[in-house]
Scaffold this active site. Structure first.
Site, PDB file in Angstrom:
ATOM      1  N   TYR A 122      -1.955  -1.489  10.877  1.00  0.00           N
ATOM      2  CA  TYR A 122      -2.321  -2.014   9.620  1.00  0.00           C
ATOM      3  C   TYR A 122      -0.997  -1.449   8.734  1.00  0.00           C
ATOM      4  CZ  TYR A 122      -3.778  -1.968   4.828  1.00  0.00           C
ATOM      5  OH  TYR A 122      -4.017  -2.212   3.486  1.00  0.00           O
ATOM      6  N   LYS A 153       2.011  -3.867   6.636  1.00  0.00           N
ATOM      7  CA  LYS A 153       2.291  -3.687   5.450  1.00  0.00           C
ATOM      8  C   LYS A 153       3.875  -3.435   4.970  1.00  0.00           C
ATOM      9  CE  LYS A 153      -1.671  -4.433   3.373  1.00  0.00           C
ATOM     10  NZ  LYS A 153      -1.926  -5.921   2.881  1.00  0.00           N
ATOM     11  N   SER A 176       0.795  -1.255  -0.105  1.00  0.00           N
ATOM     12  CA  SER A 176      -0.003  -0.095  -0.091  1.00  0.00           C
ATOM     13  C   SER A 176       0.828   1.184  -0.020  1.00  0.00           C
ATOM     14  CB  SER A 176      -0.912   0.184   1.355  1.00  0.00           C
ATOM     15  OG  SER A 176      -1.291   1.171   1.562  1.00  0.00           O
TER      16      SER A 176
END
Ligand code: NAD
Ligand code: UFG
Length: 338
Positions: free
Chosen positions: A149, A153, A124
């Site tokens: 989160y 990643k 991302s």
């Protein structure tokens, strides 16, 4: 050649399964349905007239993964499976680290055992630090994430690139997505978030369809052309085609390569609202409210490396994205839920 798609029943996964089938690949999906509905896969088969194989289960289930690799000749894995709600990751960090990191560790462990070491991972733009110049290049600074989160990643990128450095037989492609929106033009598959949407486009479509009263625009005092936040929105079908290009690349190379998947153009929240209204001729009430904590003013990609190396470019316009998002939502007001 068969591609194993983890999280294939989800929003980006289902669109990618469709593009893989259309491109002649066989598709095997593993998904535990924690954030999706298997109807998406039925509709992919209905749209393509082709079948795919579905295993309901968790990517952290080592025995199930071994069984999938035994029962199917897999040539490449696309690893979408993961939890993705930024706010939820702050309140449930352990669940996010467990799901997103262990799924990758178990998957790569079994891949190594079976000697199939080609993997494409859903990263991302959130891995880029907030202090970068725009546009973001693959070489821009990463780290300094502001929520669990984002760290999952970032850490998964570290795990996979470390593997490629240590073991030259791996072929690893890290795809950094910008803001995926839109839906397949048929209106049969699309984004179906559970609960109140966090992201802009699903919120807009739910207001337009009457499920929510009004859009809150988070701040109009940013240093942007109209004061509202600017993002690089990319049509999910373009994004899905980027994965097909990445599979081809992964099969022809070894090592670890990172690619941005974005359009290179930023649009503001009010650009989105106005385009959505104009294209779809629907009412879209909104109010300006306080900034949302953690948001940055502007974020968009430099997609040159993807164009030059993968031969992939996003082709769909903002009007296409707004039209297709609305086509999906208006034909499926409750998503897959009815
Ligand atoms: P999604 O929630 O629609 O799809 C993820 C799928 O993975 C779901 O079907 C879910 O049921 C499944 N899943 C989750 N954990 C699993 C597990 N342990 N085992 C098996 N299945 C599991 O999300 P999406 O928007 O399609 O995103 C796909 C990937 O792309 C995610 O990794 C996400 O973090 C990443 N990503 C998404 C965006 C975005 O804005 N949508 C942006 C950047 C990156
Ligand atoms: N916004 C609103 N109102 C809303 C929702 C969003 O005004 O109801 C604004 C935000 O303030 C931002 C823009 O719309 O300016 C886009 O917001 P999104 O939540 O749709 O997307 P973000 O860019 O904040 O986040 C997305 C993904 C994250 C990912 C991040 C960076 O949701 O998972 O891109 O890649 F980490």
């Amino acid at each position: 050649m068969n591609v194993l798609v983890t999280g294939g029943a989800g929003y980006i996964g289902s669109h990618t399964c469709l593009e893989l089938l259309e491109s002649g690949y066989g598709v095997v999906v593993i998904d535990n349905l924690c954030n999706s509905n298997p109807k998406s896969l039925d509709r992919v088969m209905e749209l393509t007239g082709k079948t795919l194989k579905f295993y309901e289960g968790d990517v952290r289930d080592e025995a199930l993964l071994r069984k999938i690799f035994q029962e199917n000749e897999i040539g490449c894995v696309i690893h979408f499976a993961g939890l993705k709600a930024v706010g939820e990751s702050v309140s449930q960090p352990w669940r996010y680290y467990d799901n997103n990191l262990n799924s990758t560790l178990v998957l790569t462990k079994v891949m190594k055992e079976v000697g199939m070491q080609n993997i494409i991972f859903s990263s991302s733009a959130t891995v880029y630090t907030a202090d970068n110049e725009m546009p973001l290049r693959e070489t821009s600074r990463t780290g300094g994430c502001t929520n669990p989160y984002g760290w999952t990643k970032y850490m998964t990128e570290q795990i996979l690139s470390g593997l490629a450095t240590a073991e030259p037989e791996w072929s690893i492609v890290l795809l950094r997505y910008f803001n995926p929106i839109g839906a397949h033009e048929s209106g049969r598959i699309g984004e179906d978030p559970r609960g109140i949407p966090n992201n802009l486009m699903p919120y807009i479509t739910q207001v337009a369809v009457g499920r929510r009263e009004m859009l809150s625009v988070y701040g109009n005092d940013y240093d942007t052309h109209d004061g509202t936040g600017v993002r690089d929105y990319i049509h999910v079908v373009d994004l899905a085609k980027g994965h097909v290009a990445a599979v081809k690349f992964a099969m022809e190379h070894t090592g670890c390569e990172v690619f941005n998947l974005g359009t290179g153009t930023g649009y503001s929240v009010l650009d989105m609202v106005n385009t959505f209204r104009d294209v779809n001729q629907v009412a879209l009430p909104y109010k300006i409210v306080e900034r949302r904590p953690g948001d940055i003013a502007t974020c968009y990609a430099d997609p040159a490396k993807s164009r030059e190396v993968l031969g992939w470019t996003a082709t769909k316009t903002l009007a296409d994205m707004c039209r297709d998002s609305w086509n999906w939502q208006s034909n499926n007001p409750m998503g897959y839920g009815e």
